[in-house]
Write a protein that holds these residues in place. Structure first.
Motif, PDB file in Angstrom:
ATOM      1  N   ILE A   1      41.682  33.587  48.499  1.00  0.00           N
ATOM      2  CA  ILE A   1      41.979  33.170  47.142  1.00  0.00           C
ATOM      3  C   ILE A   1      43.326  33.949  46.652  1.00  0.00           C
ATOM      4  O   ILE A   1      43.700  34.991  47.161  1.00  0.00           O
ATOM      5  N   TYR A   2      43.729  33.145  45.574  1.00  0.00           N
ATOM      6  CA  TYR A   2      44.357  34.132  44.951  1.00  0.00           C
ATOM      7  C   TYR A   2      44.397  35.466  44.267  1.00  0.00           C
ATOM      8  O   TYR A   2      43.736  34.834  43.179  1.00  0.00           O
ATOM      9  N   VAL A   3      45.181  36.287  44.399  1.00  0.00           N
ATOM     10  CA  VAL A   3      44.052  37.615  43.791  1.00  0.00           C
ATOM     11  C   VAL A   3      45.704  38.804  43.835  1.00  0.00           C
ATOM     12  O   VAL A   3      46.426  38.329  44.865  1.00  0.00           O
ATOM     13  N   GLU A   4      45.886  39.158  42.435  1.00  0.00           N
ATOM     14  CA  GLU A   4      46.665  40.590  42.039  1.00  0.00           C
ATOM     15  C   GLU A   4      46.157  41.524  41.228  1.00  0.00           C
ATOM     16  O   GLU A   4      45.106  41.398  40.396  1.00  0.00           O
ATOM     17  N   GLN A   5      46.480  42.952  41.756  1.00  0.00           N
ATOM     18  CA  GLN A   5      45.778  44.174  41.492  1.00  0.00           C
ATOM     19  C   GLN A   5      46.851  44.221  39.840  1.00  0.00           C
ATOM     20  O   GLN A   5      48.247  43.996  39.939  1.00  0.00           O
ATOM     21  N   LEU A   6      46.297  44.316  38.929  1.00  0.00           N
ATOM     22  CA  LEU A   6      46.988  43.994  37.334  1.00  0.00           C
ATOM     23  C   LEU A   6      47.067  45.768  37.057  1.00  0.00           C
ATOM     24  O   LEU A   6      48.250  46.480  35.829  1.00  0.00           O
ATOM     25  N   GLU A   7      45.994  46.653  36.916  1.00  0.00           N
ATOM     26  CA  GLU A   7      46.287  47.272  36.046  1.00  0.00           C
ATOM     27  C   GLU A   7      44.995  48.688  36.043  1.00  0.00           C
ATOM     28  O   GLU A   7      43.681  48.687  36.960  1.00  0.00           O
ATOM     29  N   THR A   8      45.384  50.126  36.119  1.00  0.00           N
ATOM     30  CA  THR A   8      44.087  50.762  36.239  1.00  0.00           C
ATOM     31  C   THR A   8      43.866  51.476  34.441  1.00  0.00           C
ATOM     32  O   THR A   8      44.526  51.621  33.616  1.00  0.00           O
ATOM     33  N   PHE A   9      41.698  51.421  34.759  1.00  0.00           N
ATOM     34  CA  PHE A   9      41.653  52.130  33.316  1.00  0.00           C
ATOM     35  C   PHE A   9      40.503  53.161  33.005  1.00  0.00           C
ATOM     36  O   PHE A   9      40.138  53.094  34.417  1.00  0.00           O
ATOM     37  N   GLY A  10      40.957  54.329  32.483  1.00  0.00           N
ATOM     38  CA  GLY A  10      40.706  55.492  33.083  1.00  0.00           C
ATOM     39  C   GLY A  10      40.554  56.029  32.034  1.00  0.00           C
ATOM     40  O   GLY A  10      40.363  57.688  31.858  1.00  0.00           O
ATOM     41  N   LYS A  11      39.957  55.821  31.036  1.00  0.00           N
ATOM     42  CA  LYS A  11      39.922  57.135  29.322  1.00  0.00           C
ATOM     43  C   LYS A  11      38.554  57.284  29.594  1.00  0.00           C
ATOM     44  O   LYS A  11      37.165  56.777  30.880  1.00  0.00           O
ATOM     45  N   ALA A  12      38.517  58.791  29.557  1.00  0.00           N
ATOM     46  CA  ALA A  12      37.219  59.752  30.175  1.00  0.00           C
ATOM     47  C   ALA A  12      35.898  59.055  29.634  1.00  0.00           C
ATOM     48  O   ALA A  12      34.894  59.669  30.518  1.00  0.00           O
TER      49      ALA A  12
END
Length: 233
Positions: free
Chosen positions: A72-83
């Motif tokens: 299926i259509y999938v793409e990596q968007l962003e990384t979230f990493g607040k402590a």
């Protein structure tokens, strides 16, 4: 950890924002958690990356387990990493966005994960920073839909131009001029007339089209200019 004995333990998770279209509204596939932390609250579908697994493979695994769909259509968007984004443990989350055909997914798998399709405008409060993830994904969907023909990923195999117009109106939450939209769409050469008419629903007797998949794949990253004129003013 033997090569990096001083390194802190940080978990890597994947959160999947799964969009679908029911013919009227853009919907999100959300789960009601049956585990802590935040048990009983709504969240995106996700999981932890396996030790020997690439990020994209992890996203594909999570999406398959929930929807029963592959490729299926999938793409990596962003990384979230607040402590302190996850109260359970220090976790970095990589966000993926997926577009699926609602009528093609495994509804039993969805139910088994305590998941539901919920309209974007009616979505409940989400845990952690999932609401921020969804907001970013919505903006990315709008941007992509204006430039590339990703809307076809949300439609059934055969569809009418009015159905596609309803999809774009749902994405942008604005009315779109029918004749102008139809003209732009047909000029792309992406549609194949099936010779059949739709006999059901609001688009009864409208021509049924299917996507020219070869042209779609070959020219996906071309600038198609699907942006409604009213958004350019």
């Amino acid at each position: 950890m033997k090569n990096y004995p001083q390194a802190a333990r940080i978990l890597v998770a994947i959160d999947c924002i799964i969009f679908g279209f029911d013919g009227k509204e853009i919907k999100l596939l959300l789960i009601k958690r049956n585990f802590e932390p935040e048990k009983g609250k709504w969240s995106l579908m996700g999981g932890f990356v396996n030790e020997d697994e690439d990020l994209s493979d992890g996203a594909a695994r999570i999406l398959y387990n929930l929807t029963g769909l592959k490729n299926i259509y999938v793409e990596q968007l962003e990384t979230f990493g607040k402590a302190r984004r996850d109260p359970g443990e220090r976790t970095v989350s990589v966000v993926f966005s997926a577009l699926i055909k609602i009528d093609a997914h495994d509804s039993e798998a969805v139910r088994s994960h305590n998941a539901s399709w919920i309209a974007l405008d009616a979505r409940p409060k989400l845990i952690f920073d999932h609401e921020e993830m969804v907001a970013r994904a919505i903006e990315h969907l709008k941007y992509n839909a204006a430039l590339h023909p990703i809307g076809f990923e949300l439609l059934p195999e055969r569809f009418t131009i009015p159905q596609l117009q309803k999809l774009y109106e749902a994405i942008y939450n604005i009315p779109i001029d029918r004749r102008n939209f139809s003209r732009k769409l047909l000029s792309t050469g992406l549609l194949i007339d099936t010779g059949d008419k739709n006999n059901n629903g609001a688009t009864k007797k409208a021509t049924l089209y299917k996507l020219d998949t070869e042209k779609y794949k070959a020219n996906f990253h071309s600038f198609w200019n699907f942006m409604p004129d009213s958004m350019k003013e």
